[in-house]
Design a protein around this motif. Structure first.
Motif, PDB file in Angstrom:
ATOM      1  N   GLY A  28      -0.701  11.062   0.500  1.00 29.89           N
ATOM      2  CA  GLY A  28       0.214  10.024   0.019  1.00 29.89           C
ATOM      3  C   GLY A  28       0.815   9.150   1.114  1.00 29.89           C
ATOM      4  O   GLY A  28       1.553   8.215   0.823  1.00 29.89           O
ATOM      5  N   THR A  29       0.454   9.460   2.368  1.00 28.39           N
ATOM      6  CA  THR A  29       1.031   8.705   3.497  1.00 28.39           C
ATOM      7  C   THR A  29       0.346   7.334   3.637  1.00 28.39           C
ATOM      8  O   THR A  29      -0.845   7.196   3.379  1.00 28.39           O
ATOM      9  CB  THR A  29       0.820   9.499   4.807  1.00 28.39           C
ATOM     10  OG1 THR A  29       1.405  10.785   4.642  1.00 28.39           O
ATOM     11  CG2 THR A  29       1.456   8.800   5.999  1.00 28.39           C
ATOM     12  N   HIS A  30       1.116   6.360   4.047  1.00 28.88           N
ATOM     13  CA  HIS A  30       0.529   5.075   4.459  1.00 28.88           C
ATOM     14  C   HIS A  30       0.637   4.951   5.982  1.00 28.88           C
ATOM     15  O   HIS A  30       1.700   5.229   6.557  1.00 28.88           O
ATOM     16  CB  HIS A  30       1.243   3.890   3.801  1.00 28.88           C
ATOM     17  CG  HIS A  30       0.769   2.590   4.374  1.00 28.88           C
ATOM     18  ND1 HIS A  30      -0.508   2.109   4.147  1.00 28.88           N
ATOM     19  CD2 HIS A  30       1.361   1.699   5.227  1.00 28.88           C
ATOM     20  CE1 HIS A  30      -0.671   0.980   4.814  1.00 28.88           C
ATOM     21  NE2 HIS A  30       0.442   0.715   5.473  1.00 28.88           N
TER      22      HIS A  30
ATOM     23  N   LEU B 101       0.791  -1.245   0.000  1.00 35.17           N
ATOM     24  CA  LEU B 101       0.000   0.000   0.000  1.00 35.17           C
ATOM     25  C   LEU B 101       0.819   1.289   0.000  1.00 35.17           C
ATOM     26  O   LEU B 101       0.319   2.331  -0.443  1.00 35.17           O
ATOM     27  CB  LEU B 101      -0.938   0.006   1.219  1.00 35.17           C
ATOM     28  CG  LEU B 101      -1.964  -1.133   1.269  1.00 35.17           C
ATOM     29  CD1 LEU B 101      -2.722  -1.103   2.592  1.00 35.17           C
ATOM     30  CD2 LEU B 101      -2.945  -1.035   0.102  1.00 35.17           C
ATOM     31  N   ALA B 102       2.031   1.264   0.502  1.00 36.02           N
ATOM     32  CA  ALA B 102       2.810   2.517   0.580  1.00 36.02           C
ATOM     33  C   ALA B 102       3.398   2.846  -0.789  1.00 36.02           C
ATOM     34  O   ALA B 102       3.668   1.935  -1.584  1.00 36.02           O
ATOM     35  CB  ALA B 102       3.931   2.376   1.600  1.00 36.02           C
TER      36      ALA B 102
ATOM     37  N   GLN C  61      -8.629  -3.864  -4.545  1.00 39.11           N
ATOM     38  CA  GLN C  61      -7.631  -2.992  -5.165  1.00 39.11           C
ATOM     39  C   GLN C  61      -6.799  -2.282  -4.090  1.00 39.11           C
ATOM     40  O   GLN C  61      -7.349  -1.835  -3.066  1.00 39.11           O
ATOM     41  CB  GLN C  61      -8.354  -1.959  -6.032  1.00 39.11           C
ATOM     42  CG  GLN C  61      -7.435  -1.321  -7.042  1.00 39.11           C
ATOM     43  CD  GLN C  61      -8.193  -0.456  -8.031  1.00 39.11           C
ATOM     44  OE1 GLN C  61      -9.344  -0.097  -7.811  1.00 39.11           O
ATOM     45  NE2 GLN C  61      -7.541  -0.118  -9.126  1.00 39.11           N
ATOM     46  N   GLY C  62      -5.522  -2.146  -4.309  1.00 38.46           N
ATOM     47  CA  GLY C  62      -4.649  -1.427  -3.376  1.00 38.46           C
ATOM     48  C   GLY C  62      -4.697   0.066  -3.638  1.00 38.46           C
ATOM     49  O   GLY C  62      -5.725   0.602  -4.053  1.00 38.46           O
ATOM     50  N   ARG C  63      -3.583   0.751  -3.399  1.00 36.28           N
ATOM     51  CA  ARG C  63      -3.488   2.198  -3.656  1.00 36.28           C
ATOM     52  C   ARG C  63      -3.751   2.471  -5.131  1.00 36.28           C
ATOM     53  O   ARG C  63      -3.254   1.743  -5.996  1.00 36.28           O
ATOM     54  CB  ARG C  63      -2.073   2.648  -3.244  1.00 36.28           C
ATOM     55  CG  ARG C  63      -1.681   4.054  -3.662  1.00 36.28           C
ATOM     56  CD  ARG C  63      -0.268   4.377  -3.206  1.00 36.28           C
ATOM     57  NE  ARG C  63      -0.183   4.499  -1.760  1.00 36.28           N
ATOM     58  CZ  ARG C  63      -0.499   5.600  -1.070  1.00 36.28           C
ATOM     59  NH1 ARG C  63      -0.914   6.681  -1.714  1.00 36.28           N
ATOM     60  NH2 ARG C  63      -0.397   5.632   0.248  1.00 36.28           N
ATOM     61  N   THR C  64      -4.523   3.537  -5.424  1.00 37.58           N
ATOM     62  CA  THR C  64      -4.792   3.850  -6.830  1.00 37.58           C
ATOM     63  C   THR C  64      -4.159   5.174  -7.265  1.00 37.58           C
ATOM     64  O   THR C  64      -4.135   5.465  -8.456  1.00 37.58           O
ATOM     65  CB  THR C  64      -6.309   3.904  -7.134  1.00 37.58           C
ATOM     66  OG1 THR C  64      -6.881   4.946  -6.334  1.00 37.58           O
ATOM     67  CG2 THR C  64      -6.997   2.586  -6.825  1.00 37.58           C
ATOM     68  N   ALA C  65      -3.651   5.982  -6.298  1.00 33.47           N
ATOM     69  CA  ALA C  65      -3.010   7.252  -6.675  1.00 33.47           C
ATOM     70  C   ALA C  65      -1.977   7.629  -5.614  1.00 33.47           C
ATOM     71  O   ALA C  65      -2.119   7.262  -4.437  1.00 33.47           O
ATOM     72  CB  ALA C  65      -4.047   8.354  -6.789  1.00 33.47           C
ATOM     73  N   ASP C  66      -0.957   8.370  -6.034  1.00 32.68           N
ATOM     74  CA  ASP C  66       0.141   8.722  -5.128  1.00 32.68           C
ATOM     75  C   ASP C  66      -0.278   9.649  -3.991  1.00 32.68           C
ATOM     76  O   ASP C  66       0.404   9.711  -2.971  1.00 32.68           O
ATOM     77  CB  ASP C  66       1.274   9.398  -5.922  1.00 32.68           C
ATOM     78  CG  ASP C  66       2.219   8.369  -6.507  1.00 32.68           C
ATOM     79  OD1 ASP C  66       2.029   7.161  -6.230  1.00 32.68           O
ATOM     80  OD2 ASP C  66       3.140   8.762  -7.242  1.00 32.68           O
ATOM     81  N   ASP C  67      -1.389  10.390  -4.203  1.00 32.41           N
ATOM     82  CA  ASP C  67      -1.763  11.331  -3.138  1.00 32.41           C
ATOM     83  C   ASP C  67      -2.809  10.751  -2.168  1.00 32.41           C
ATOM     84  O   ASP C  67      -3.289  11.438  -1.274  1.00 32.41           O
ATOM     85  CB  ASP C  67      -2.253  12.658  -3.743  1.00 32.41           C
ATOM     86  CG  ASP C  67      -3.507  12.463  -4.603  1.00 32.41           C
ATOM     87  OD1 ASP C  67      -3.905  11.295  -4.840  1.00 32.41           O
ATOM     88  OD2 ASP C  67      -4.077  13.480  -5.030  1.00 32.41           O
TER      89      ASP C  67
END
Ligand SMILES: NC(=O)c1ccc[n+]([C@@H]2O[C@H](COP(=O)([O-])OP(=O)(O)OC[C@H]3O[C@@H](n4cnc5c(N)ncnc54)[C@H](O)[C@@H]3O)[C@@H](O)[C@H]2O)c1
Length: 313
Positions: A212-214, A119-120, A280-286
């Motif tokens: 964008g933080t995990h 996720l990160a 689905q995991g992260r979809t965008a950097d922010d």
């Protein structure tokens, strides 16, 4: 029957191997290969959170019996005391008793590292730890296996705990570890945040955390306690270790749900589901992502099996 104490567990269960082991265990749980009945956690009159946590991992099954005892914090006594009792499935005989404080410590950091790896952002280098106890140590040990961590910030309610952590970890890993006097200061530049305290009230709010933080929210595991505020959970993509358990036990999910800030479907999925491609995991950097770790029996029994089999070699 073999009794395996913590010194041997620490030798046999290295963070790097445990991350892979935990990813496999979480996948096995979601695919139905492994099984895990609901756990029982009872608060004893002495305030010990006493847990019975059963799970089945194919050729073995068993249960972790553990006391999480907050009054031991800062004393010579450990805060998690117990054993995993491991049975072999073929004849249902007891194979071993494996010290559970060390398993809990190592597997929890490894599960968070498996979640963080999914996720990160790939360019995550700055780690913030809120709480400077055993879990802070195991989280740093595991997360540096999956990301190039170049700096660490740490906050603890007891500054001397944070100072000791910073000294030990700097000596061990040769990376800068900065002690902060507030949570806000510790997390302001962080790419990855781990909350690893027994706090009953939220420590982390939305305005403290950059896009964008995990976040790995690890310290609390009951319906009425949490470390992350409702507004932050509402603004984030939320992941569980097991969604069924989170809906029953997680304050991080249940409190904002009760307040009407999130809907029942706010949990995107479990880490096992993301690993299997079912969520689905992260979809965008922010995006802000949160992994809410309750801690699962499957993680303990899979770790106990791994240690038992290696101890027999
Ligand atoms: N989710 C899981 O799977 C899982 C597994 C193991 C432990 N835990 C939980 O994680 C937490 C930490 O475990 P540990 O073994 O590191 O305990 P520990 O006693 O070794 O360390 C906890 C640290 O948190 C600090 N602390 C307490 N309250 C704080 C606050 N409000 N703000 C900042 N710091 C605070 C303490 O001073 C201490 O240094 C506990 O609540 C434990 O039950 C969860």
């Amino acid at each position: 029957m073999k009794i395996i104490e913590q010194e041997e567990v620490r030798k046999l269960l290295q963070p790097k191997d445990c991350i892979q082991l935990m990813a496999e265990a979480l996948k096995g749980l979601e695919s139905g290969e492994y099984a895990q009945p609901a756990r029982l956690i009872t608060v004893m009159p002495n305030t010990a959170k006493f847990g019975f946590m059963p799970a089945y991992v194919g050729d073995y099954f068993g249960a972790k019996v553990i006391s999480a005892f907050a009054p031991n914090m800062g004393t010579k006594y450990p805060s998690h005391i117990g054993y995993v009792m491991l049975f072999e499935s073929a004849h249902s005989t007891v194979a071993g008793m494996i010290e559970a404080g060390s398993i809990t410590e190592i597997r929890t950091g490894a599960v968070s590292a498996a979640a963080t790896d999914l996720l990160a952002r790939k360019d995550s280098h700055k780690l913030a730890l809120i709480g400077a106890g055993a879990q802070a140590r195991s989280h740093l040990a595991a997360i540096r296996e999956i990301r190039d961590i170049t700096s660490v910030t740490v906050y603890d309610l007891f500054p001397q705990a944070a100072e000791l952590f910073a000294k030990d970890m700097h000596e061990k890993y040769k990376i800068p570890v900065v002690v902060c006097s507030t949570v806000k200061e510790a997390v302001k530049d962080a790419d990855i945040i781990c909350t690893v305290t027994p706090s009953k009230e939220p420590l982390l709010t939305k305005e403290m955390v950059k896009p964008g933080t995990h976040i790995n929210a690890v310290g609390t595991f009951t319906p009425t306690t949490r470390e992350v505020s409702s507004d932050l959970v509402a603004a984030a993509r939320l992941y569980s270790d097991q969604t069924e358990a989170a809906k029953r036990e997680s304050g991080e999910y249940l409190i904002p749900l009760k307040e009407g800030l999130i809907k029942e479907d706010h949990i995107v999925g479990s880490i096992g589901e993301v690993l299997l491609g079912k969520a689905q995991g992260r979809t965008a950097d922010d995006e802000i992502t949160i992994f809410d770790a309750l801690g699962l029996a499957i993680e303990d029994v899979a770790s106990a099996k791994y240690v038992y089999e290696r101890a027999a070699l």
